[in-house]
Design a protein around this motif. Structure first.
Motif: not given
Length: 172
Positions: A48-49, A86-90, A113-115, A133-135
């Motif tokens: 889910e986006c 960007l994922v966790d700054g990467q 969990r929404p990330l 937010t992706f779940t």
């Protein structure tokens, strides 16, 4: 007689070296994909986006790749205007170099969990980083064959088989 460096100078050099190593390692750390108890291979997973203007989306279900016991998602956007995520700054760059919709293989860092992820779009003239937010849902993990793209491939293969078989039968 050899001159010895004072102990505090040696300690300062040691601490400086350790600090440099720590700073360098922090700069080169990449986002960590979560460990998952599945055999290495390709699966489907619902994602889910949420976020942005609502005009862009990602394909769901999407391809989940398990490599060395770690989970990754191959996300395909509904737009060709995303140049990096960007994922966790990467930073992860668009893998589609042929002008189609933007595609990224990113680590899945958690399930159910929404990330927050950031995607940079060039659709508005100047680049904009947008937070999405992706779940990823654990209970939807299934066969790669569940992906719409895989079903389309099967339909095309069956159609080709029917056409070839029909041509052969028509010849005789």
């Amino acid at each position: 007689m050899k001159h010895k460096k004072p102990v505090h100078r040696q300690l300062a050099i040691l601490l400086s070296t350790v600090l440099c190593i720590l700073v360098f390692s922090c700069l080169t750390v990449s986002a960590q994909a979560m460990s998952i108890d599945l055999a290495d291979g390709e699966y489907s997973i619902q994602v889910e986006c949420i976020g942005g203007s609502g005009k862009a989306s990602v394909s769901s279900p999407t391809l989940m790749i398990v490599k060395n016991g770690k989970a990754y998602a191959k996300l395909q956007w509904s737009s060709s205007h995303y140049d990096y995520m960007l994922v966790d700054g990467q930073k992860y760059h668009n893998e589609n170099t042929e002008g189609g919709n933007s595609t990224f293989t990113i680590p899945i860092v958690d399930l159910d969990r929404p990330l927050s992820y950031i995607a940079d779009t060039t659709a508005m003239g100047t680049p904009h980083e947008i937070t999405y937010t992706f779940t990823f849902y654990r209970d939807t993990i299934g066969s790669k064959g569940d992906l719409p793209q895989e079903a389309a491939k099967k339909v095309i293969l069956i159609a080709v088989f029917i056409i070839v078989a029909g041509g052969i039968l028509n010849y005789f």
